[in-house]
Design a protein around this motif. Sequence first.
Motif, PDB file in Angstrom:
ATOM      1  N   ILE A 162      23.029  52.425  26.133  1.00 43.79           N
ATOM      2  CA  ILE A 162      23.761  53.187  25.154  1.00 43.79           C
ATOM      3  C   ILE A 162      25.226  53.084  25.469  1.00 43.79           C
ATOM      4  O   ILE A 162      25.701  52.986  26.722  1.00 43.79           O
ATOM      5  CB  ILE A 162      23.297  54.401  25.089  1.00 43.79           C
ATOM      6  N   HIS A 163      25.985  52.680  24.496  1.00 40.62           N
ATOM      7  CA  HIS A 163      27.532  52.674  24.814  1.00 40.62           C
ATOM      8  C   HIS A 163      28.286  53.195  23.546  1.00 40.62           C
ATOM      9  O   HIS A 163      27.779  53.136  22.353  1.00 40.62           O
ATOM     10  CB  HIS A 163      27.916  51.169  25.056  1.00 40.62           C
ATOM     11  N   VAL A 164      29.349  54.067  23.854  1.00 41.75           N
ATOM     12  CA  VAL A 164      30.114  54.769  22.983  1.00 41.75           C
ATOM     13  C   VAL A 164      31.396  53.832  22.658  1.00 41.75           C
ATOM     14  O   VAL A 164      32.108  53.488  23.333  1.00 41.75           O
ATOM     15  CB  VAL A 164      30.746  56.164  23.531  1.00 41.75           C
ATOM     16  N   PHE A 165      31.584  53.866  21.224  1.00 37.80           N
ATOM     17  CA  PHE A 165      32.586  53.090  20.723  1.00 37.80           C
ATOM     18  C   PHE A 165      33.489  54.177  19.668  1.00 37.80           C
ATOM     19  O   PHE A 165      33.000  55.313  19.361  1.00 37.80           O
ATOM     20  CB  PHE A 165      32.327  51.830  19.732  1.00 37.80           C
ATOM     21  N   THR A 166      34.635  53.599  19.368  1.00 38.98           N
ATOM     22  CA  THR A 166      35.345  54.517  18.521  1.00 38.98           C
ATOM     23  C   THR A 166      34.729  54.970  17.397  1.00 38.98           C
ATOM     24  O   THR A 166      34.877  56.521  17.144  1.00 38.98           O
ATOM     25  CB  THR A 166      36.585  53.932  18.003  1.00 38.98           C
ATOM     26  N   LYS A 167      34.302  54.408  16.611  1.00 39.08           N
ATOM     27  CA  LYS A 167      33.360  54.745  15.317  1.00 39.08           C
ATOM     28  C   LYS A 167      31.962  54.952  15.366  1.00 39.08           C
ATOM     29  O   LYS A 167      31.245  55.173  14.332  1.00 39.08           O
ATOM     30  CB  LYS A 167      33.869  54.134  14.046  1.00 39.08           C
ATOM     31  N   ALA A 176      25.264  63.782  32.554  1.00 34.16           N
ATOM     32  CA  ALA A 176      26.907  63.861  32.514  1.00 34.16           C
ATOM     33  C   ALA A 176      27.604  62.909  31.649  1.00 34.16           C
ATOM     34  O   ALA A 176      28.812  63.411  30.901  1.00 34.16           O
ATOM     35  CB  ALA A 176      27.316  63.662  34.168  1.00 34.16           C
ATOM     36  N   TYR A 177      26.899  61.803  31.541  1.00 34.47           N
ATOM     37  CA  TYR A 177      27.581  60.699  30.388  1.00 34.47           C
ATOM     38  C   TYR A 177      27.515  61.441  28.968  1.00 34.47           C
ATOM     39  O   TYR A 177      28.446  61.566  28.138  1.00 34.47           O
ATOM     40  CB  TYR A 177      27.054  59.574  30.421  1.00 34.47           C
ATOM     41  N   ILE A 178      26.277  61.969  28.641  1.00 39.08           N
ATOM     42  CA  ILE A 178      25.984  62.398  27.538  1.00 39.08           C
ATOM     43  C   ILE A 178      26.889  63.892  27.082  1.00 39.08           C
ATOM     44  O   ILE A 178      27.368  63.986  26.154  1.00 39.08           O
ATOM     45  CB  ILE A 178      24.317  62.920  27.198  1.00 39.08           C
ATOM     46  N   ALA A 179      27.070  64.647  28.169  1.00 39.79           N
ATOM     47  CA  ALA A 179      27.956  65.644  28.177  1.00 39.79           C
ATOM     48  C   ALA A 179      29.476  65.386  27.906  1.00 39.79           C
ATOM     49  O   ALA A 179      30.020  66.039  27.029  1.00 39.79           O
ATOM     50  CB  ALA A 179      27.845  66.523  29.312  1.00 39.79           C
ATOM     51  N   ALA A 180      29.846  64.094  28.255  1.00 36.21           N
ATOM     52  CA  ALA A 180      31.137  63.864  28.002  1.00 36.21           C
ATOM     53  C   ALA A 180      31.362  63.125  26.943  1.00 36.21           C
ATOM     54  O   ALA A 180      32.483  62.708  26.490  1.00 36.21           O
ATOM     55  CB  ALA A 180      31.808  62.878  29.381  1.00 36.21           C
ATOM     56  N   PRO A 215      32.710  57.615  27.616  1.00 34.29           N
ATOM     57  CA  PRO A 215      33.129  58.209  28.840  1.00 34.29           C
ATOM     58  C   PRO A 215      33.130  57.460  30.169  1.00 34.29           C
ATOM     59  O   PRO A 215      32.189  56.371  30.536  1.00 34.29           O
ATOM     60  CB  PRO A 215      31.913  59.489  28.789  1.00 34.29           C
ATOM     61  N   GLN A 216      33.903  57.810  31.029  1.00 32.45           N
ATOM     62  CA  GLN A 216      33.917  57.099  32.454  1.00 32.45           C
ATOM     63  C   GLN A 216      33.169  58.025  33.342  1.00 32.45           C
ATOM     64  O   GLN A 216      33.718  59.131  34.047  1.00 32.45           O
ATOM     65  CB  GLN A 216      35.297  56.962  32.704  1.00 32.45           C
ATOM     66  N   LYS A 266      38.594  68.096  31.391  1.00 30.81           N
ATOM     67  CA  LYS A 266      37.874  67.144  30.432  1.00 30.81           C
ATOM     68  C   LYS A 266      37.537  65.682  31.169  1.00 30.81           C
ATOM     69  O   LYS A 266      38.430  65.174  31.905  1.00 30.81           O
ATOM     70  CB  LYS A 266      38.801  66.741  29.129  1.00 30.81           C
ATOM     71  N   PRO A 267      36.367  65.088  30.757  1.00 34.08           N
ATOM     72  CA  PRO A 267      36.106  63.848  31.424  1.00 34.08           C
ATOM     73  C   PRO A 267      37.093  62.817  30.893  1.00 34.08           C
ATOM     74  O   PRO A 267      37.744  62.896  29.959  1.00 34.08           O
ATOM     75  CB  PRO A 267      34.787  63.562  30.699  1.00 34.08           C
ATOM     76  N   VAL A 268      37.380  61.862  31.744  1.00 37.49           N
ATOM     77  CA  VAL A 268      37.934  60.665  31.330  1.00 37.49           C
ATOM     78  C   VAL A 268      37.277  59.817  30.181  1.00 37.49           C
ATOM     79  O   VAL A 268      36.085  59.458  30.607  1.00 37.49           O
ATOM     80  CB  VAL A 268      38.687  59.751  32.613  1.00 37.49           C
ATOM     81  N   LEU A 269      37.977  59.571  29.124  1.00 36.90           N
ATOM     82  CA  LEU A 269      37.509  58.693  28.182  1.00 36.90           C
ATOM     83  C   LEU A 269      38.015  57.344  28.163  1.00 36.90           C
ATOM     84  O   LEU A 269      39.454  57.205  28.286  1.00 36.90           O
ATOM     85  CB  LEU A 269      37.453  58.988  26.997  1.00 36.90           C
TER      86      LEU A 269
END
Length: 160
Positions: free
Chosen positions: A99-104, A50-54, A37-38, A28-31
């Motif tokens: 684009i950046h992923v946050f918890t919610k 790779a980012y999107i897949a993770a 995703p890292q 699993k990718p490192v979150l």
Amino acid sequence: MAGKRSKKPVKVAKKKVAKKMAKRVVAKPVLLAGGNPQIAKGDGDAPVQAYIAAMPGWKRDVGRRLDALIVRTVPGVRKAVKWNSPLYGVEDQGWFLGIHVFTKYVKVAFFRGAALRPVPPGSSKSKDTRYLDIHEGDQLNEAQLAGWVKQASLLPGQRM
């Protein structure tokens, strides 16, 4: 018969090593904090994919939809991952969106968003940057989003 070894334990040991190696390959990718995703920085489509897949859970579908919309709207868009975020830009003009992923939620940053019409809803400490936060279950107004992407791609971008 002293000194003779059975070949069976060696085969079993090799199978166990092979299974462990296979698990490492599909690890699993490192979150990072908030589920971002890292991904190693890099230019081009591969690190962005790779980012999107993770991206975890429902956010992955949002990432795929955003990427597809951006590619449709800005043919030949330049892509990269820097600072654990996918960036989209135009050659020799800089980056217009990140684009950046946050918890919610997934945050879409328009680096010259204050110049877009209508202005995206999320404010920033930077007077130029505006955000769109996408939460689980949100209905994306793809026509509006495509309009912002097109407008943003025509403006001078950020140099990073």
